[in-house]
Design an enzyme around this catalytic site. Structure first.
Site, PDB file in Angstrom:
ATOM      1  N   ASP A  32       0.578  -1.209  -0.071  1.00  0.00           N
ATOM      2  CA  ASP A  32      -0.152   0.051   0.043  1.00  0.00           C
ATOM      3  C   ASP A  32       0.929   1.267  -0.160  1.00  0.00           C
ATOM      4  OD1 ASP A  32       0.981  -0.243   2.558  1.00  0.00           O
ATOM      5  OD2 ASP A  32      -0.789  -0.405   3.646  1.00  0.00           O
ATOM      6  N   ASP A  53      19.442  -4.755  -1.981  1.00  0.00           N
ATOM      7  CA  ASP A  53      18.419  -3.419  -1.763  1.00  0.00           C
ATOM      8  C   ASP A  53      18.489  -2.503  -0.982  1.00  0.00           C
ATOM      9  OD1 ASP A  53      16.921  -5.838  -1.346  1.00  0.00           O
ATOM     10  OD2 ASP A  53      15.312  -4.506  -1.010  1.00  0.00           O
ATOM     11  N   ASP A  90      17.425   1.803   5.515  1.00  0.00           N
ATOM     12  CA  ASP A  90      16.171   0.888   5.688  1.00  0.00           C
ATOM     13  C   ASP A  90      16.168   0.175   7.007  1.00  0.00           C
ATOM     14  OD1 ASP A  90      15.600   1.955   3.135  1.00  0.00           O
ATOM     15  OD2 ASP A  90      15.332   0.098   2.356  1.00  0.00           O
TER      16      ASP A  90
END
Ligand code: AMP
Ligand code: MG
Length: 526
Positions: A134, A275, A285
């Site tokens: 989402d 990534d 991240d």
């Protein structure tokens, strides 16, 4: 709010020609233009004063409606064109194809004091790279990213930064433990800041598609923007195959330095997919990361990785090497000779052990080098695993050890044992033997006990963002109380200092947090 906007990424790199926000494979491009999703009722929860300053903004700027609207995604700053970056990645050892910024939207680049910063929103809605998800983020994971990235910066660990934490006012559905119990949580947005958000996967994606033209454009941009010393050192001032190898060497060195810092402070990233490895060697991240409490090389906080423990604490430097192999493969078509790349990888493998030893020497206060230090340190790492021993408390308190009274060793580290009853006579004997060797070794050091202690306290933090501390701040924040976020934020600005009024945070993980979701168990659901 006055920012010196300067967009190098979008002005120098190829854009996806499609501008609608549909999920798709994006080829021959490094990014896609996308507008953040307007939020229902945004509210700023916390702002980093250091980051404001770094960007040339004032605390008053942070109180304006414009700041709120721009950093919650409700307004696009005039003259700027937000975008999501295209990248791929090896996830848990397997090539996963295109991933990309599924919920990160880069707003613009701002220049201040000769430093260029990219500002991006995490959790600002769908992008062409959102795949089946989402594009949103919940308060829980946003508090964790916000607090931890700033804490890492103050620990001296290379990292991306965070400017602000905002609530979106929207509700976000998440199944925290992936066990079929989804529930609504508060949505949030972190404004992340970094000189670059490029990852190993940013290069792999073009190589995987054999799109050497985009790959070369991106690598050249990266070198010119972030490794410009490689170009100016070259008399012809042009990028050639040798420059690419040097670039790879710099990336390897920076990545190694980063992961050695992680090992020093006991940080476990949790999802070291390609990534999630920055091309600048910055910690990036913050997902299901965690901090070692008991010293346990096999520990990972990430429940998704519980079976294989690929990203466990002890082997993080080896995983960086594995990831560097993937980057080397991606760069190879530009170089067409394996030798240079292989030499960099071999050097990493060698330096990994040398730098680890150097770092561990510093943690135990050795400033000179001796051949047998590696044995002393190995024996220490073994002893630390005999009974559950808190890493942070152990190394901090060890600075009080004095070689003239080696029999005090166990007393000095006593507080770091989780269960003193589990420290058997046999374990005590092992420790006493170690303290004897350590005392002998310290006697051959030429610095004073006071200087040794000061040195140790500069590399062994007193305060880290223990998993349960972040969870307490999250529990309060979910009830609308943000005081603990502010308290922890301020505490972690001086992780190496004695802060008597915050002594309660220099404590072992409480028993209630041992198996609690969010404290010892984290998933990628964020
Ligand atoms: P991670 O391993 O968490 O860094 O994420 C792997 C990939 O999933 C990245 O491409 C992310 O952008 C994407 N991703 C993670 N969470 C979401 C989300 N809620 N919506 C869209 N994409 C996401
Ligand atoms: Mg990621």
């Amino acid at each position: 709010m006055k920012l010196n906007i300067k967009n190098t990424f979008t002005s120098q790199l190829p854009a996806d020609p499609i501008t609608d926000n549909s999920r798709r494979q994006v080829t021959k491009a490094c990014y896609s233009f996308v507008i953040p999703k307007p939020t229902a009722n945004p509210k700023i929860v916390h702002v980093s004063p250091e980051m404001l300053d770094t960007l040339g903004l004032s605390e008053n700027d942070a109180k304006t409606k414009q700041f709120l609207n721009v950093f919650s995604g409700n307004t696009v700053l005039e003259g700027t064109t937000p975008y999501a970056m295209c990248y791929g990645g090896h996830q848990f050892g397997h090539w996963a194809g295109q991933l990309g910024d599924g919920r990160a939207i880069n707003l613009f680049e701002a220049q201040h004091n000769n430093q260029n910063w990219k500002l991006q929103l995490k959790g600002a809605g769908e992008t062409p790279y959102s795949r089946t998800a989402d594009g949103l983020a919940v308060l829980r994971s946003s508090v964790r990213e916000y607090l931890c990235s700033e804490a890492m910066y103050h620990l001296g660990v290379p990292t991306t930064r965070a400017l602000s934490l905002a609530l979106s006012g929207d509700q976000v559905l998440r199944d925290v433990m992936y066990n079929g119990n989804p529930a609504y949580e508060k949505g949030a947005i972190v404004t992340r800041v970094s000189p670059s958000f490029l990852r190993f996967g940013s290069y792999e994606i073009h190589a995987s598609r054999n799109d050497l033209s985009t790959l070369k454009t991106l690598v050249d941009y990266t070198i010119n923007s972030h490794f410009s010393h490689l170009v100016t050192a070259n008399t012809k001032a042009e990028i050639n195959k040798q420059t690419y190898v040097q670039f790879f060497n710099d990336v390897a060195t920076r990545s190694l330095d980063m992961v050695i810092h992680w090992q020093r402070v006991g940080f476990v990233h949790g999802v070291m997919n390609t990534d999630n490895l920055s091309i600048l060697g910055l910690t990036i991240d913050y997902g299901p990361y965690g901090w070692l409490e008991g010293y346990e090389p096999g520990w990972t906080p990430n429940t998704t990785d519980r079976q294989n423990k690929r990203y466990q604490f002890g082997t993080q430097p080896d995983i960086v090497l594995w990831n560097l192999y993937q980057l080397a493969n991606a760069l190879y078509p530009l170089i067409e000779e394996a030798e240079g790349l292989e030499a960099v990888l071999a050097n990493y493998a060698e330096q990994k052990d040398i730098k680890h030893l150097k770092m561990m020497r510093s943690k135990i206060g050795l400033s000179s080098k001796e051949q047998l230090d590696a044995n002393l340190i190995q024996e220490l790492e073994d002893c630390l695993q005999l009974a559950e021993t808190d890493m942070t408390i152990f190394f901090r308190n060890l600075s009080d050890f004095n070689s003239t009274t080696p029999t005090n060793g166990l007393q000095i580290i006593r507080e770091s044992f989780y269960d003193i009853k589990s420290v058997t006579e046999a374990i005590k004997d092992r420790w006493n033997l170690w303290f004897n060797s350590y005392a002998d070794r310290l006697q051959r050091e030429s610095i004073s006990a006071k200087a040794k202690k000061e040195n140790m306290n500069k590399v062994n933090p007193k305060y880290v963002l223990r998993n349960y501390m972040a969870q307490l701040a999250i529990d309060d924040a979910n009830k609308g109380d943000y005081k603990l976020i502010d308290e922890l934020y301020n505490l972690l600005k001086q992780p190496y200092a004695e802060q008597p009024k915050h002594q309660k945070w220099f404590a072992k993980r409480p028993e209630w947090a041992r198996h609690k979701v969010g404290c010892s168990m984290l998933s990628c659901s964020s």
